[in-house]
Scaffold this active site. Structure first.
Site, PDB file in Angstrom:
ATOM      1  N   ALA A 226       0.868  -1.182   0.000  1.00  0.00           N
ATOM      2  CA  ALA A 226       0.000   0.000   0.000  1.00  0.00           C
ATOM      3  C   ALA A 226       0.899   1.224   0.000  1.00  0.00           C
ATOM      4  O   ALA A 226       2.077   1.150   0.364  1.00  0.00           O
ATOM      5  CB  ALA A 226      -0.877  -0.009   1.246  1.00  0.00           C
TER       6      ALA A 226
ATOM      7  N   GLU B 105      -0.506  -9.337  -1.275  1.00  0.00           N
ATOM      8  CA  GLU B 105      -1.946  -9.638  -1.159  1.00  0.00           C
ATOM      9  C   GLU B 105      -2.646  -9.563  -2.511  1.00  0.00           C
ATOM     10  O   GLU B 105      -3.576 -10.330  -2.777  1.00  0.00           O
ATOM     11  CB  GLU B 105      -2.581  -8.691  -0.144  1.00  0.00           C
TER      12      GLU B 105
HETATM   13  N1  T1G Z   1       4.618   3.477   0.123  1.00  0.00           N
HETATM   14  C1  T1G Z   1       5.088   4.714  -0.179  1.00  0.00           C
HETATM   15  N2  T1G Z   1       6.389   4.989  -0.469  1.00  0.00           N
HETATM   16  C2  T1G Z   1       7.243   3.952  -0.426  1.00  0.00           C
HETATM   17  C3  T1G Z   1       6.836   2.638  -0.102  1.00  0.00           C
HETATM   18  C4  T1G Z   1       5.448   2.424   0.169  1.00  0.00           C
HETATM   19  N3  T1G Z   1       4.978   1.219   0.451  1.00  0.00           N
HETATM   20  N4  T1G Z   1       7.932   1.843  -0.150  1.00  0.00           N
HETATM   21  C5  T1G Z   1       8.970   2.626  -0.482  1.00  0.00           C
HETATM   22  N5  T1G Z   1       8.569   3.890  -0.650  1.00  0.00           N
HETATM   23  C6  T1G Z   1       9.406   5.035  -1.051  1.00  0.00           C
HETATM   24  C7  T1G Z   1      10.488   5.311  -0.010  1.00  0.00           C
HETATM   25  O1  T1G Z   1       9.984   6.136   1.017  1.00  0.00           O
HETATM   26  C8  T1G Z   1      11.525   6.002  -0.861  1.00  0.00           C
HETATM   27  O2  T1G Z   1      11.057   7.340  -1.062  1.00  0.00           O
HETATM   28  C9  T1G Z   1      11.405   5.291  -2.210  1.00  0.00           C
HETATM   29  O3  T1G Z   1      10.115   4.682  -2.222  1.00  0.00           O
HETATM   30  C10 T1G Z   1      12.455   4.233  -2.399  1.00  0.00           C
HETATM   31  O4  T1G Z   1      12.362   3.393  -1.241  1.00  0.00           O
HETATM   32  C11 T1G Z   1      -2.918  -3.337   3.091  1.00  0.00           C
HETATM   33  C12 T1G Z   1      -1.402  -1.712   4.505  1.00  0.00           C
HETATM   34  C13 T1G Z   1      10.307  -1.774  -1.561  1.00  0.00           C
HETATM   35  C14 T1G Z   1      12.218  -2.940  -0.427  1.00  0.00           C
HETATM   36  O5  T1G Z   1       6.333  -1.941   4.015  1.00  0.00           O
HETATM   37  O6  T1G Z   1      10.608  -2.091   2.065  1.00  0.00           O
HETATM   38  O7  T1G Z   1       0.843  -2.868   2.217  1.00  0.00           O
HETATM   39  O8  T1G Z   1      13.007   8.551   0.032  1.00  0.00           O
HETATM   40  O9  T1G Z   1      14.721   3.831  -0.482  1.00  0.00           O
HETATM   41  O10 T1G Z   1      15.998   0.529  -0.778  1.00  0.00           O
HETATM   42  O11 T1G Z   1      -1.577  -5.042   3.899  1.00  0.00           O
HETATM   43  O12 T1G Z   1      11.127   0.593  -0.094  1.00  0.00           O
HETATM   44  O13 T1G Z   1      12.962   8.155  -2.455  1.00  0.00           O
HETATM   45  O14 T1G Z   1      11.334   9.760  -1.401  1.00  0.00           O
HETATM   46  O15 T1G Z   1      13.308   1.964   0.526  1.00  0.00           O
HETATM   47  O16 T1G Z   1      15.127  -0.017  -3.155  1.00  0.00           O
HETATM   48  C15 T1G Z   1       3.850  -2.633   3.078  1.00  0.00           C
HETATM   49  C16 T1G Z   1       8.172  -0.726   2.265  1.00  0.00           C
HETATM   50  C17 T1G Z   1       3.085  -1.358   3.136  1.00  0.00           C
HETATM   51  C18 T1G Z   1       7.376  -1.960   1.883  1.00  0.00           C
HETATM   52  C19 T1G Z   1      12.602  -0.910  -1.828  1.00  0.00           C
HETATM   53  N6  T1G Z   1       5.039  -2.476   2.262  1.00  0.00           N
HETATM   54  N7  T1G Z   1       9.222  -0.460   1.299  1.00  0.00           N
HETATM   55  O17 T1G Z   1      13.786  -0.590  -1.115  1.00  0.00           O
HETATM   56  O18 T1G Z   1      14.126   1.805  -1.881  1.00  0.00           O
HETATM   57  S1  T1G Z   1       1.674  -1.506   4.197  1.00  0.00           S
HETATM   58  C20 T1G Z   1       6.216  -2.112   2.833  1.00  0.00           C
HETATM   59  C21 T1G Z   1      10.391  -1.160   1.322  1.00  0.00           C
HETATM   60  C22 T1G Z   1       0.602  -2.514   3.334  1.00  0.00           C
HETATM   61  C23 T1G Z   1      -1.504  -3.818   3.212  1.00  0.00           C
HETATM   62  C24 T1G Z   1      -0.655  -2.901   4.054  1.00  0.00           C
HETATM   63  C25 T1G Z   1      11.449  -0.697   0.362  1.00  0.00           C
HETATM   64  C26 T1G Z   1      11.620  -1.613  -0.862  1.00  0.00           C
HETATM   65  P1  T1G Z   1      12.156   8.534  -1.241  1.00  0.00           P
HETATM   66  P2  T1G Z   1      13.689   2.759  -0.651  1.00  0.00           P
HETATM   67  P3  T1G Z   1      14.856   0.416  -1.753  1.00  0.00           P
END
Ligand code: T1G
Length: 675
Positions: A63, A105
């Site tokens: 998300a 999901e």
């Molecule tokens: N939403 C918004 N922005 C995100 C994001 C996300 N899910 N994931 C990463 N970003 C932004 C991050 O802030 C950064 O921004 C840029 O992307 C690059 O990220 C219903 C509710 C995918 C492994 O927890 O683990 O789904 O600083 O530096 O090292 O069940 O990003 O460039 O402006 O980390 O290559 C669940 C979180 C959400 C994944 C990539 N998903 N992200 O790593 O790049 S909750 C997560 C990561 C959810 C549902 C629920 C990592 C990555 P900026 P980065 P990276």
């Protein structure tokens, strides 16, 4: 804004593609586009099957976390995934990169899942203090079993595609470079297969006692966290329920967690960690200096650990010692550490040889001449460091970056002995340097922007979380540690015991308290080494060889397995000091310990911000989470202070006569927060 979702037909297969950089987060536009595209495929009689795929570096990474806390735009992710699964035409998820959270999901709601071997799938919601809120707690146990689902959802670590396939989460592996073609072929292959495999329709088989056994096994790991416990309960309570009821329980759990302080804290840290890598006032596209070879001076615990970070990232290291015996011991320790990792299956034997093959041990500093970065990791004494940097100035090539691993000392003074202060900075690793994620990058007054930017980029490459610190005694982390340690010692003089102070910190969520930490690091660190000079409790312990765990005695006694027990001898020493100094005694409450050891840390953090020694309050939070084990569910010292209320912090400090930092008082008076 261009529509992130596009469709194209390949014969009777509709390919639905998301292009929403950087990680294809499932923001409103993506969800609306996916919903529209699936409906388009259902309405088109010539479409027999569909493929959902993503452009860029990854399949949906979840998300869009930036949407949390804002009004949700339809369709919500739970609605979307249910409509995907309800499709009466097969939908294939084509996965590369990391299918995480809501991304996983969406894949689970598809009827089939194909992934490239390098792909990873995971449910990291727990790291944000929440739970999979779009059917993950319901579909994953049905597809891959309860135990696999518990592991994935409560620990939040992704698994490689092959392991996901073995568990049943992935149906097929594609060629690394032929995902699109293989997914289309797969869709064509299953176009007429019926009944469509719908995860939510599968039964869940539950081994008796599996949930309590899992709780017991992971009790220490999950201590203090709300989300893992809630996830286990949701999966347990819904395993025997029909999907429609189970997903309602999931929704309730999700709402409970996302409204909680812990989730706010963990989301704060997620963004704070990423914000820390940005340097105010330095362009993001500044030209970086190439780092092809790193020199490390000192093959002791720190020098060896520092070297491993680069070796593991494939960067050659020249390591220098003064004596052959020390050099051999240091390189031997590096090999031993790698072999221990390999023995745990976390590294292949050939990778050990590969890393060791990049290491060049030498007794000659002249051999550092071709290094692009040299890191000094020797004795913490300014004279020794200045001597080394004077020599380095004459040996290293122009443009080489010269760094000190000092924990406290003045980088400006070190830089001033060279003719190249612009190339000098601090790289403060935390022990054990090959394990701890935090790296304080200490910016000297004359450190050049490109040097600083190069260090920050290199930190990411060696998988460190880097924070820019200004030059001051102890930089950010250790500077805040000092008032905590000073107050902890005073509390002993006034009536507290080491175990009481440590208990309060451990109950707060720290991995250990001040005295346990001192025993681990060494009670003799910084001791003047004169056993006849006993000016405080620490001197008294050190004078009789109570140097901590390494001597089986410090603030605690330790058995042969380093298990601690309260020490009657230490109680005597403390009592002697109380009498000798005539310190007034009083009943010390847990609350007083929090106020005097944690509120004072917040106060020091405010001073650090006032003096510009940290770029932002969230950087201070990152330092304490990754450098000292501050519990992520409390968001770091400054975030935690916001949750306590800055007025309360000020009142607590004043109650004990501490001078309150101006920034803290101003914010408290204006009702503002640090973050
Ligand atoms: N939403 C918004 N922005 C995100 C994001 C996300 N899910 N994931 C990463 N970003 C932004 C991050 O802030 C950064 O921004 C840029 O992307 C690059 O990220 C219903 C509710 C995918 C492994 O927890 O683990 O789904 O600083 O530096 O090292 O069940 O990003 O460039 O402006 O980390 O290559 C669940 C979180 C959400 C994944 C990539 N998903 N992200 O790593 O790049 S909750 C997560 C990561 C959810 C549902 C629920 C990592 C990555 P900026 P980065 P990276």
């Amino acid at each position: 804004m261009t529509d992130p979702i596009t469709t194209r037909k390949d014969g009777d297969v509709l390919i639905i593609t998301s292009n929403n950089p950087p990680v294809n987060a499932l923001g409103a536009a993506v969800r609306q586009g996916l919903d529209r595209a699936v409906k388009e495929g259902l309405a088109d009689d010539s479409v027999k099957a569909m493929v959902i795929t993503c452009e860029g570096k990854t399949f949906f990474a979840g998300a869009d976390i930036t949407e949390f806390g804002k009004p949700m735009q339809e369709p919500g992710l739970p609605t979307l995934v249910d409509s995907i699964e309800a499709s009466d035409k097969p939908i294939v998820a084509a996965i590369h990169g990391t299918a995480l959270g809501g991304g996983c999901e969406v894949a689970l709601a598809c009827h089939y899942r194909i992934a490239v071997p390098s792909a990873k799938l995971g449910l990291p919601e727990v790291k944000l203090g929440i739970l999979p809120g779009a059917g993950g707690t319901q579909r994953l146990p049905r597809v891959a079993g309860v135990e696999f689902a518990l592991e994935l959802a409560t620990k939040g670590d992704p698994v490689p595609a092959a392991k996901a396939q073995a568990a049943g989460l992935v149906d097929r592996l594609a060629g690394e470079d032929s995902l699109a073609a293989d997914a289309i072929a797969y869709a064509r292959e299953v176009a007429d297969a019926r009944p469509l495999p719908r995860a939510s329709e599968k039964p869940v088989s539950v081994e008796p006692g599996v949930f309590d056994a899992f709780r017991k096994t992971n009790a220490k790991r999950f201590r203090g966290y709300d989300a893992p416990a809630e996830i286990i309960s949701v999966i347990e309570e819904t395993a025997s329920l029909p999907y429609a009821e189970g997903v309602q329980r999931e929704r309730n759990g999700f709402m409970k967690l996302i409204m909680g302080v812990q989730s706010a804290a963990q989301r704060h840290i997620f963004f704070a960690e990423r914000k820390a890598s940005k340097i105010d006032g330095v362009a993001e596209d500044v030209q970086l200096r190439p780092i092809k070879r790193v020199g490390v001076i000192g093959a002791g615990t720190m020098g060896g650990g520092i070297s491993m970070n680069f070796l593991s990232a494939g960067i050659p290291v020249t390591i220098v010692e003064m004596q052959q015996e020390a050099l051999d011991r240091g390189t031997g320790t590096i090999r031993k550490n790698y072999e221990a990792t390999a023995a745990k299956g976390r590294m292949k034997p050939e990778q050990v040889e590969q890393a060791m093959g990049l290491l060049t041990p030498t007794l000659k500093m002249e051999d550092l001449a071709d290094c692009d970065l040299v890191i000094e990791a020797v004795y913490e004494e300014m004279g020794v460091k200045n001597d080394i940097f004077t020599k380095l100035d004459g040996i290293c090539k122009p443009g080489a970056i010269l760094a000190s691993n000092t924990s406290y000392l003045d980088i400006n003074e070190i830089a001033s002995v060279t003719g190249r202060p612009q190339d000098v900075l601090g790289l403060h690793f935390f022990s054990p340097a090959n394990v701890m994620k935090l790296l304080e990058v200490v910016r000297g007054d004359k450190t050049a922007d490109d040097v600083l930017a190069t260090a920050m980029a290199l930190a990411k490459k060696i998988r460190k979380v880097a924070v820019v610190a200004g030059v001051c005694y102890g930089f950010i982390g250790n500077r805040m540690l000092m008032p905590r340690q000073v107050e902890a010692m005073k509390l002993l003089h006034e009536g507290a015991t080491p175990e009481q102070v440590d208990r309060v910190h451990v109950e707060f969520g720290m991995p250990m308290g001040p005295f346990q930490m001192s025993d681990l690091a060494g009670v003799d660190i910084g001791w003047h080494r004169d056993p006849t000079r006993i000016e405080n409790i620490r001197d008294a312990l050190a004078a009789e060889g109570r140097w901590g765990q390494k001597k089986s005695a410090g603030f605690y006694d330790y058995d042969e397995n380093r298990r601690p027990s309260n020490s009657p001898r230490v109680a005597e020493i403390i009592e002697d000091f109380r009498k000798k100094t005539g310190t007034p005694q009083h009943e010390i409450t847990d609350e007083e310990i929090v106020e005097r050891t944690l509120y004072t840390m917040v106060n020091e953090g405010a001073l650090i911000l006032e003096e510009g020694k940290a770029q932002r309050a969230s950087d201070i939070d990152v330092v304490w989470i990754y450098g000292y084990g501050w519990p992520p569910y409390r968001g770091g010292p400054m975030f935690w202070a916001d949750t306590v209320g800055l007025k309360t912090i000020v009142a607590g400090l004043e109650k004990h006569g501490f001078p309150v930092a101006k920034l803290l008082r101003d914010k408290a008076e204006k009702g503002e927060r640090f973050n």
